[in-house]
Design a protein around this motif. Structure first.
Motif, short mmCIF file in Angstrom:
data_model
loop_
_atom_site.label_atom_id
_atom_site.label_comp_id
_atom_site.label_asym_id
_atom_site.label_seq_id
_atom_site.Cartn_x
_atom_site.Cartn_y
_atom_site.Cartn_z
N UNK A 168 9.54 22.09 14.09
CA UNK A 168 10.82 21.38 14.07
C UNK A 168 10.87 20.19 15.01
N UNK A 169 9.72 19.72 15.43
CA UNK A 169 9.72 18.53 16.29
C UNK A 169 10.03 17.31 15.44
N UNK A 170 10.88 16.47 15.96
CA UNK A 170 11.25 15.24 15.27
C UNK A 170 10.13 14.22 15.54
N UNK A 171 9.18 14.14 14.60
CA UNK A 171 8.01 13.28 14.83
C UNK A 171 8.22 11.94 14.16
N UNK A 172 8.05 10.87 14.91
CA UNK A 172 8.21 9.53 14.34
C UNK A 172 6.88 8.81 14.48
N UNK A 173 6.23 8.59 13.37
CA UNK A 173 4.99 7.83 13.43
C UNK A 173 5.27 6.38 13.06
N UNK A 174 4.43 5.48 13.58
CA UNK A 174 4.65 4.06 13.32
C UNK A 174 5.78 3.50 14.18
N UNK A 175 6.13 4.22 15.22
CA UNK A 175 7.20 3.77 16.13
C UNK A 175 6.61 3.58 17.52
N UNK A 176 6.75 2.39 18.06
CA UNK A 176 6.24 2.12 19.41
C UNK A 176 7.38 2.09 20.41
N UNK A 177 7.10 2.56 21.60
CA UNK A 177 8.05 2.41 22.70
C UNK A 177 7.69 1.12 23.42
N UNK A 178 8.64 0.20 23.57
CA UNK A 178 8.32 -1.11 24.16
C UNK A 178 8.89 -1.29 25.56
N UNK A 179 9.70 -0.35 25.98
CA UNK A 179 10.24 -0.46 27.34
C UNK A 179 10.94 0.83 27.71
N UNK A 207 13.33 1.67 24.79
CA UNK A 207 13.39 0.71 23.71
C UNK A 207 12.34 1.09 22.67
N UNK A 208 12.77 1.27 21.43
CA UNK A 208 11.84 1.66 20.37
C UNK A 208 11.79 0.57 19.31
N UNK A 209 10.74 0.57 18.52
CA UNK A 209 10.65 -0.39 17.42
C UNK A 209 9.74 0.14 16.31
N UNK A 210 10.07 -0.27 15.10
CA UNK A 210 9.17 0.02 13.98
C UNK A 210 8.56 -1.30 13.49
N UNK A 211 8.71 -2.33 14.28
CA UNK A 211 8.18 -3.64 13.92
C UNK A 211 9.20 -4.49 13.18
N UNK A 212 10.19 -3.83 12.57
CA UNK A 212 11.21 -4.57 11.84
C UNK A 212 12.54 -4.57 12.55
N UNK A 213 12.70 -3.63 13.43
CA UNK A 213 13.96 -3.46 14.15
C UNK A 213 13.65 -3.01 15.55
N UNK A 214 14.55 -3.26 16.48
CA UNK A 214 14.43 -2.66 17.81
C UNK A 214 15.73 -1.93 18.11
N UNK A 215 15.63 -0.82 18.84
CA UNK A 215 16.83 -0.09 19.20
C UNK A 215 16.57 0.75 20.45
N UNK A 216 17.65 1.33 20.96
CA UNK A 216 17.52 2.15 22.17
C UNK A 216 17.77 3.62 21.87
N UNK A 274 3.74 -6.90 21.60
CA UNK A 274 4.35 -8.17 21.13
C UNK A 274 5.29 -7.86 19.96
N UNK A 275 6.52 -8.36 20.04
CA UNK A 275 7.51 -8.02 19.01
C UNK A 275 8.09 -9.28 18.41
N UNK A 276 8.10 -9.38 17.08
CA UNK A 276 8.60 -10.61 16.46
C UNK A 276 10.09 -10.81 16.70
N UNK A 277 10.49 -12.08 16.82
CA UNK A 277 11.91 -12.41 16.98
C UNK A 277 12.74 -11.78 15.87
N UNK A 278 12.15 -11.72 14.67
CA UNK A 278 12.91 -11.19 13.53
C UNK A 278 13.38 -9.77 13.79
N UNK A 279 12.60 -9.01 14.58
CA UNK A 279 12.99 -7.62 14.85
C UNK A 279 14.25 -7.55 15.70
#
Ligand SMILES: Cc1cc2nc3c(=O)[nH]c(=O)nc-3n(C[C@H](O)[C@H](O)[C@H](O)COP(=O)(O)OP(=O)(O)OC[C@H]3O[C@@H](n4cnc5c(N)ncnc54)[C@H](O)[C@@H]3O)c2cc1C
Ligand SMILES: Cc1cc2nc3c(=O)[nH]c(=O)nc-3n(C[C@H](O)[C@H](O)[C@H](O)COP(=O)(O)OP(=O)(O)OC[C@H]3O[C@@H](n4cnc5c(N)ncnc54)[C@H](O)[C@@H]3O)c2cc1C
Lengths: 546, 393
Positions: A122-133, A150-159, A508-513
């Motif tokens: 039951x672990x909430x596993x997120x692959x393809x998600x980087x922690x950036x801060x 701070x997390x990102x999937x390359x298309x979005x960033x969130x906390x 490195x994270x694109x501005x678009x994210x």
């Protein structure tokens, strides 16, 4: 710019009036971080970063102890990111299969049976998600009320807000510059191992391995098992580092060259075709070996960038492979509720051979995190002091040996920092970058030697002046080798060169994210270009008012 | 003033190896004065090496001199500064157009050219600018330089003229005889001096207190971000959307703006942690003005600590309680003005007054009636203190 409301001036004059009543105190500067907040998307009781042996073991142990766990790992990394040698030095040796991220995701999960267990648990596993801060309430960031990642999937960033976190971010390669090391086909051993075991997407047939430590021999054997040819092992030192492993490879017919260095990688746009090996101390003794890939295993280092950004105390610990977080036996770092486990706490030969060592560390950190959460230990966190810190240089003597070896084969066109095209000569001369006039007499008179005469060598200062390490790979390929070159050239012990700081975003994270990110209204409404002090940018007071 | 060279002192000691102190030392050394700079870390390790590099401060009495000097600095110093002239402020809404007006008017009133540009003109100068850009202003005077390179250029130029720079040495106190400072006490021993200049950034207030007068400053932290390089635009100094910044000569976009955090005065070197979540908000705003750069990646962020006086304007003055000591704070806007601020301070030290600009606005006496709790009254207070919100889940 809005008026601060209570900040009154006469005729643009800026005398502060002493008549203010203390009631005004309640009006905090609206342009400051006071009272500001962040949009936080989600919450985790325990955040685990890294789904290698350490992170998976930690997550499993944590759910066993009743914690709610979110486990993130940046793999599968998209092709374009890999092509910039982030997060590892992939050297363009990933096959096209990597473009199919969905397939890669399955492949990564299949590669480690622990994943199946983790999903089941039951672990909430997120692959393809980087922690950036990673940010916490501290001086300068007092407006951050909680612990956030701070997390990102390359298309979005969130906390994501967390109560406790375990960083199990593993390791990274140490680069080694020589003529031709910028060619496609020259890669790091962590990248090679990742593509081989986790992605099954290593496009390489005949490999030359540089280095003879545990990671070099382990990778070579692994590669042989996967029907690759190891054409030779090259070691700068007098003897191999992992002698048992090297003997086994030699017995299997792999030529091993000690006191040697790779003098060049040769090839063209089609890629690598051969490498030249030179005997150190006898530059006429050269041989060429055919290969399509050079795997740099001359050094590895703990991936501490998130730990450094989070403010964890970092120490230099030669027997653990360089800069590592100060931790106690249970993985507590100096930052409350932040733990570290696995290769990111230090790399020792046994860790490179046996993943169980990292996994055990993960388990211990998870039990400690569970205990800390149950008593809300964040308030009375004691800074670990247990890190053994010898001043011995022995364990990292090989880093200096490699630095000297690379200086012996480098030419002016060999860029230690590939992104910013900085050579060892540029570092030694502290030369300004190429887009500036480089031959002014005053500039030419300055060098590492004159800087060293003015104070201890500081890699961040040399980065500011030469741009070495300022590029888009975020210094991944050059950071440690620059440190080693500076140490070797100025005869400074590696221990005495301060760690160059890591900064968010650690990928490195694109501005678009960032374009679509949500922003708390209170931040948006009060955003100002500078301090918002009205009298700051007024013209000089007209004379009559003075 | 004597020109002399002694190992345990100097004719003028400058405390603080930021741009203000280093420029001062350079101007003094150019005049043949024996000068020594004492810096607690490495030159430029404070705000001077972490700022936006902007040099467009038309409000300042030092601006004319600054603009005169910048184009010559590289040659005068002998080292690169990456100075580039000209500045654009673009607007992506009508409201932002309105907001650009005061700066535009100020520039004209100070006697320097300024022009309104339409959307097309903006896009010609700033090809990355959004399609929806409304227009903006163009300043012939103003520009930007590379702070880190400039700081080192000053420092090396001081040395080339025979001045000394003592790094990794912290000033702990002063020795006085009557109203004069006779020596500076440091972690590396005492150094005697005839005259003292203190340009210690956020620490200027604490040091002035040791001499019996307080230069009122409040320290705060401010953040910036930088992207990977892009092809060079015709103009690199581009502000807009409540961000300030520049395209570096290498091509990176370096931008800042948004909330600052007031720090505790007692320990104004706190809060140096380079990264903050505000990187996200700055990047979001940057993507709004440069949508064509959406594929470009952010690769770093950092923060610097600056100090502000109650009215946000500099103090460059002698201390009433120490007549041979000049204290200087540029109140959070000191990089661009540094060629001129150093010259003004040098003249104040040598001649008692500045020949090229009227510094009466920078007098300390304007704060004579300041309330002891001025920071609280202005609301310049750190967010809720260490009550440990962090442990609340
Ligand atoms: C050549 C070689 C062969 C090996 N062979 C084996 C083997 O056969 N089997 C085996 O189990 N181990 C093998 N090992 C691994 C070795 O045992 C390591 O010590 C072990 O993998 C360490 O585990 P870890 O969890 O600490 O780090 P890692 O396994 O390196 O895991 C760290 C994880 O964290 C992720 N990560 C890092 N930073 C971030 C971030 N900011 N955001 C999101 N994710 C992040 C990384 O992507 C990575 O997946 C081998 C190692 C080498 C060098
Ligand atoms: C993010 C940011 C962006 C900015 N953008 C701009 C801009 O675009 N344009 C502009 O003009 N300005 C800008 N500024 C402001 C500018 O950076 C500062 O005003 C300027 O650098 C101040 O220089 P200084 O030499 O007076 O002080 P500092 O740079 O603070 O230098 C003071 C020095 O004194 C040393 N010191 C302190 N105490 C002691 C002691 N006891 N003993 C020895 N040494 C001591 C410190 O270590 C420090 O190096 C910005 C600032 C920041 C933080």
């Amino acid at each position: 710019m809005k008026d601060q409301g209570y900040y009154r001036k006469e005729h643009g004059a800026c005398s502060v009036q002493k008549t203010w009543s203390l009631q005004l105190v309640t009006l905090a500067d609206t342009r400051s971080t006071y009272g500001k907040s962040l949009e936080i998307r989600e919450h985790a009781q325990l955040l685990v970063v890294g789904a290698g042996p350490a992170g998976l073991a930690a997550a499993l142990e944590a759910v066993r102890r009743g914690l709610r766990v979110v486990l993130v790992d940046e793999h599968p990394v998209d092709y374009a990111t890999m092509a910039t040698d982030v997060p590892f030095h992939f050297g363009q040796r990933m096959s096209g299969a990597v473009r199919n991220r969905g397939r890669m995701l399955e492949r990564i999960v299949e590669a480690d049976s622990q994943f199946a267990q983790a999903f089941e648990a039951g672990i909430d596993i997120r692959l393809g998600i980087a922690a950036w801060g990673l940010f916490t309430h501290e001086a300068g960031l007092r407006w951050v009320r909680t612990r956030i990642a701070g997390l990102t999937n390359g298309e979005e960033v969130w906390f994501l807000q967390y109560d406790a976190a375990i960083l199990a971010t593993g390791r990274r390669d140490v680069g080694l510059a020589f003529p031709g090391w910028n060619l496609p086909g020259v890669m790091g051993v962590t990248a090679a191992d990742t593509l081989l075991r986790r992605y099954d997407a290593l496009e390489a047939r005949d490999l030359l391995v540089v280095g003879s430590g545990a990671e070099a021999t382990a990778f070579a054997m692994q590669a042989q098992k996967s029907s690759r040819l190891i054409v030779a092992l090259v070691e700068a030192g007098d003897t191999t580092v992992d002698q048992n492993g090297s003997q086994r490879l030699a017995a299997a017919g792999v030529p091993i060259f000690t006191k040697s260095m790779i003098a060049s990688a040769n090839g063209g746009t089609e890629g690598l075709q051969s490498a030249t090996i030179v005997a150190l101390g006898n530059s006429s003794e050269k041989r060429s070996v055919a290969c399509d890939t050079v795997v740099l295993a001359s050094g590895v280092t703990s991936a501490i960038e998130l730990l450094d950004v989070a403010g964890a105390k970092i120490v230099f610990c030669p027997e653990r492979g360089g800069h590592v977080p100060a931790t106690d036996a249970e993985g507590r770092t100096s930052v409350p509720m932040l733990f570290a486990a696995g290769d990111c706490t230090g790399i020792t030969p046994d860790k490179s051979r046996d993943p169980q060592v990292a996994a055990d560390e993960g388990c211990r950190a998870a039990s400690a995190a569970a205990a800390a959460l149950s008593i809300n230990a964040g308030r009375n966190w004691s800074v670990p002091t247990a890190t053994p810190s010898t001043t011995s240089e022995i364990a990292l003597a090989d880093r200096i040996a490699w630095a000297n070896a690379q200086l012996a084969v480098a030419d002016q066109g060999t860029h230690v920092c590939q992104c910013e095209e900085v050579s060892a000569t540029d570092l030694i001369g502290v030369r300004p970058p190429r887009y500036l006039e480089r031959n002014q007499p005053a500039t030419c008179a300055r060098s590492l030697a004159t800087l060293a005469a003015d104070g201890p060598i500081n890699q961040d200062q040399i980065k500011r002046l030469t741009r070495a390490g300022m590029g888009v790979c975020q210094g991944r390929r050059c950071r440690e080798q620059i440190g080693a070159i500076l140490a070797a050239v100025t005869r400074t012990p590696l221990t005495e060169i301060p760690l160059p700081t890591y900064r968010a975003p650690v990928r490195p994270l694109p501005l678009s994210a960032f374009a679509a990110t949500e922003e708390a209204a209170v931040l948006a409404e009060n955003w100002d270009v500078w301090f918002g002090i009205e009298s700051q940018f007024e013209e000089p007071l007209p004379k009559r008012f003075r | 003033m004597n020109v002399r060279q002694s190992t345990n002192g100097a004719s003028v000691i400058v405390v603080g190896g930021g741009v203000t102190g280093l420029s001062t030392a350079w101007w003094l050394a150019r005049s043949g004065i024996d000068v020594m700079v004492i810096e607690k870390g490495i030159v430029g390790w404070g705000a001077s090496g972490r700022n936006g590099g902007g040099a467009t401060h038309q409000h300042s009495p030092l601006f004319a001199e600054e603009q005169q000097l910048w184009p010559q600095m590289e040659e005068l110093l002998g080292y690169p500064t990456e100075y580039r002239p000209k500045r654009v402020r673009l607007a992506i809404s009508e409201q932002q157009m309105q907001e650009a007006k005061p700066g535009f008017d100020r520039m004209l009133r100070q006697g320097f050219p300024a022009e309104w540009l339409d959307a097309k003109q903006i896009r010609d100068l700033v090809p990355l600018a959004a399609e929806h850009v409304v227009g903006g202003v163009y300043f012939e005077r103003g520009g930007h330089a590379n702070p880190q390179r400039t700081v080192q250029a000053y420092a090396w130029a001081v040395q080339d003229l025979g001045g000394r720079i003592l790094q990794h040495t912290r000033v702990m106190g002063f020795e006085r005889r009557a109203d004069s400072v006779t020596a500076v006490r440091t972690t590396a021993g005492d150094f005697s001096c005839d005259q003292l200049v203190v340009a210690a950034g956020p620490q200027t207030g604490l040091l002035s207190r040791l001499l019996g007068t307080e230069v009122p400053v409040a320290p705060a932290r401010a953040d910036m971000i930088v992207t990977e390089p892009l092809p060079l635009m015709p103009i690199g100094g581009v502000d807009g959307n409540s961000l300030y910044g520049r395209q570096t000569l290498r091509g990176n976009l370096a931008y800042g703006g948004g909330p600052h955090e007031w720090l505790r005065v007692s320990n104004s070197s706190e809060g140096q942690r380079p990264s903050s979540p505000l990187a996200l908000n700055i990047a979001k705003r940057l993507s709004e003005i440069f949508p064509k750069a959406r594929h470009i990646r952010i690769i770093r962020s950092w923060a610097g600590i600056v100090e502000n006086t109650p009215d946000g304007r500099p103090v460059i003055d002698r201390l009433p309680t120490a007549i041979n000591a000049v204290f200087a704070t540029m109140s959070s806007v000191g990089f661009g003005l540094s060629p001129a601020s150093g010259r003004a301070i040098c003249e104040l030290v040598m001649q008692g007054k500045c020949s090229f600009a009227d510094l009466s606005d920078f007098r300390l006496s304007r704060f004579g009636n300041l309330s002891p709790s001025w920071r609280e009254e202005l609301g310049w207070i750190p967010p809720e203190s260490e009550g440990n919100h962090a442990s609340a889940a």
